[in-house]
Structures are given as structure tokens and as C-alpha cells.
Design a protein around this motif. Structure first.
Motif, PDB file in Angstrom:
ATOM      1  N   THR A  87      53.229 -42.308 -32.973  1.00 15.01           N
ATOM      2  CA  THR A  87      51.804 -42.027 -33.172  1.00 15.01           C
ATOM      3  C   THR A  87      50.920 -42.890 -32.287  1.00 15.01           C
ATOM      4  N   GLU A  88      51.335 -44.100 -31.969  1.00 11.07           N
ATOM      5  CA  GLU A  88      50.483 -44.989 -31.180  1.00 11.07           C
ATOM      6  C   GLU A  88      50.206 -44.461 -29.780  1.00 11.07           C
ATOM      7  N   TYR A  89      51.123 -43.676 -29.224  1.00 18.80           N
ATOM      8  CA  TYR A  89      50.876 -43.142 -27.892  1.00 18.80           C
ATOM      9  C   TYR A  89      49.676 -42.200 -27.886  1.00 18.80           C
ATOM     10  N   LEU A  90      49.346 -41.617 -29.038  1.00 21.72           N
ATOM     11  CA  LEU A  90      48.189 -40.737 -29.116  1.00 21.72           C
ATOM     12  C   LEU A  90      46.896 -41.494 -28.831  1.00 21.72           C
ATOM     13  N   ASP A  91      46.836 -42.776 -29.215  1.00 23.35           N
ATOM     14  CA  ASP A  91      45.665 -43.598 -28.889  1.00 23.35           C
ATOM     15  C   ASP A  91      45.495 -43.722 -27.378  1.00 23.35           C
ATOM     16  N   LEU A  92      46.594 -43.889 -26.683  1.00 22.25           N
ATOM     17  CA  LEU A  92      46.542 -43.992 -25.222  1.00 22.25           C
ATOM     18  C   LEU A  92      46.058 -42.671 -24.611  1.00 22.25           C
ATOM     19  N   LEU A  93      46.536 -41.561 -25.130  1.00 23.12           N
ATOM     20  CA  LEU A  93      46.093 -40.251 -24.635  1.00 23.12           C
ATOM     21  C   LEU A  93      44.606 -40.035 -24.900  1.00 23.12           C
ATOM     22  N   ARG A  94      44.133 -40.457 -26.072  1.00 18.60           N
ATOM     23  CA  ARG A  94      42.701 -40.328 -26.380  1.00 18.60           C
ATOM     24  C   ARG A  94      41.871 -41.186 -25.438  1.00 18.60           C
ATOM     25  N   ALA A  95      42.337 -42.394 -25.166  1.00 19.41           N
ATOM     26  CA  ALA A  95      41.600 -43.275 -24.247  1.00 19.41           C
ATOM     27  C   ALA A  95      41.538 -42.661 -22.855  1.00 19.41           C
ATOM     28  N   ALA A  96      42.625 -42.064 -22.410  1.00 25.20           N
ATOM     29  CA  ALA A  96      42.634 -41.414 -21.094  1.00 25.20           C
ATOM     30  C   ALA A  96      41.670 -40.232 -21.090  1.00 25.20           C
ATOM     31  N   SER A  97      41.694 -39.432 -22.134  1.00 27.77           N
ATOM     32  CA  SER A  97      40.829 -38.256 -22.211  1.00 27.77           C
ATOM     33  C   SER A  97      39.350 -38.655 -22.222  1.00 27.77           C
ATOM     34  N   VAL A  98      39.004 -39.636 -23.050  1.00 27.53           N
ATOM     35  CA  VAL A  98      37.614 -40.088 -23.118  1.00 27.53           C
ATOM     36  C   VAL A  98      37.188 -40.683 -21.784  1.00 27.53           C
ATOM     37  N   SER A  99      38.060 -41.463 -21.159  1.00 26.81           N
ATOM     38  CA  SER A  99      37.735 -42.069 -19.866  1.00 26.81           C
ATOM     39  C   SER A  99      37.499 -41.010 -18.800  1.00 26.81           C
ATOM     40  N   GLU A 100      38.288 -39.951 -18.831  1.00 28.19           N
ATOM     41  CA  GLU A 100      38.164 -38.886 -17.835  1.00 28.19           C
ATOM     42  C   GLU A 100      36.928 -38.019 -18.072  1.00 28.19           C
ATOM     43  N   THR A 101      36.646 -37.708 -19.327  1.00 27.34           N
ATOM     44  CA  THR A 101      35.545 -36.790 -19.627  1.00 27.34           C
ATOM     45  C   THR A 101      34.195 -37.473 -19.803  1.00 27.34           C
ATOM     46  N   THR A 102      34.184 -38.794 -19.884  1.00 23.83           N
ATOM     47  CA  THR A 102      32.941 -39.543 -20.045  1.00 23.83           C
ATOM     48  C   THR A 102      32.877 -40.650 -18.997  1.00 23.83           C
ATOM     49  N   PRO A 103      32.739 -40.291 -17.723  1.00 24.29           N
ATOM     50  CA  PRO A 103      32.782 -41.301 -16.665  1.00 24.29           C
ATOM     51  C   PRO A 103      31.645 -42.321 -16.729  1.00 24.29           C
TER      52      PRO A 103
END
Length: 182
Positions: free
Chosen positions: A57-73
């Protein structure tokens, strides 16, 4: 982020996944992170949840951080400079165990160009063609000692992979110089 370059999408990103209780760990890795940045990468090192040492489950936090970083520059001045088609994923300890799951995820899989699992790995057989590096130490007796790391390395189907077993180094040994002779 690397200084001097202002062009959009100029730099590859490295997503860093810390270990359990990783706030101090991220801070202690300032030297290695700066070294990676000095080579032309933007490092994204989110503080993720500690939900009881569950890499599934912890890897999902990393995916969320990547998604937010990409979509909210606008979150950070470095983010518009990230080339999201050139991503590396690096994890230490529990973060190393989450790294293969993040790399194999549909949202990152085709964009990840390399992964590093340091002092921890799990689910490496799910990584297909991603060049990979596994780092451990002969004195690491934590959750992923050298024999476990070697088994993870062996299960990784990638044709381009490296296994480093640093002599005399324990769990989360200094990446930069602990293993070098005086």
C-alpha cells in the motif's frame, strides 16, 4: 533542482521512496540526493505514510506524489522543468520494497527508465524491462539482508541489472563513502 536551466521538460525526474519512519532518513540523505541532482535530475522525495510496513500500500503514496507533482506544476518551481517521460525510481529499505510496485504500475511503467532498490526489495519479478540496480551490505541484517536482496535481483526479469553487495556495510549504510577504503 539543477541550476541554470529554465527550459520546460529539460530534466528527468527521480522519485525517491524513503523507508519506514523516513522523515529523518530523507534528511540524512541530503548528500546523496544533492549528488543525484548535480548529475541533472530533479529529485522528488515525498514524505509518505507509515502504515505498518506494508509495501503493497505504501507505494500508492509515491504514485500519488508523482501524479500531483505532474498535474500541479505550480507546487514547486522545479516541476515545470521535469520531463515526465524520463523517470527513475529509487527506494531505500521499505522504500526499496515499494519501488518495484511503483515501477510496475500502469501510471509509470512505460515512463520509468531505471530503478534502484537499496537495502530492501520485494516484488521484483513484476518489473519487466526496466534497468535495475540492487544495493545491500554484507552486514545488513534488517528486513532484506544480502541473500534476500540477491533473490530479488535474480527474480527481476530485466536483462540490464546490477547487484552491489558492499563489504562491511550495514542497513542503510552511507551510500557515498562508508564502503570506500580510507
Amino acid at each position: 533542482f539543477p541550476c541554470g536551466e529554465t527550459a520546460a521538460k529539460a530534466f528527468p525526474a527521480v522519485l525517491y521512496a524513503h523507508g519506514t519512519g523516513g522523515r529523518g532518513e530523507v534528511d540524512s540523505l541530503e548528500g546523496p540526493i544533492k549528488a543525484v541532482v548535480s548529475m541533472g535530475f530533479i529529485v522528488i522525495a515525498p514524505y509518505t505514510s507509515d502504515d505498518g510496513c506494508d509495501s503493497t500500500t505504501e507505494y500508492l503514496d509515491l504514485l500519488r506524489a508523482a501524479s500531483v507533482s505532474e498535474t500541479t506544476p505550480g507546487l514547486h518551481k522545479a516541476l515545470p522543468r521535469v520531463s515526465w517521460d524520463r523517470i527513475g525510481v529509487w527506494g531505500s529499505s521499505m522504500g526499496g520494497k515499494t519501488t518495484p510496485l511503483a515501477v510496475a504500475s500502469p501510471s509509470l511503467q512505460s515512463r520509468v527508465k531505471a530503478m534502484v532498490c537499496a537495502y530492501g526489495a520485494r516484488n521484483s519479478s513484476k518489473v519487466s524491462k526496466t534497468p535495475s540496480m540492487y544495493i545491500t551490505g554484507t552486514e545488513d541484517q534488517a528486513s532484506s539482508p544480502a541473500d534476500v536482496m540477491k533473490a530479488e535481483f535474480t527474480s527481476n526479469p530485466s536483462k540490464h541489472k546490477v547487484f552491489l553487495n558492499l563489504q562491511g556495510v550495514g542497513h542503510m549504510g552511507n551510500f557515498m563513502d562508508e564502503w570506500l577504503p580510507p
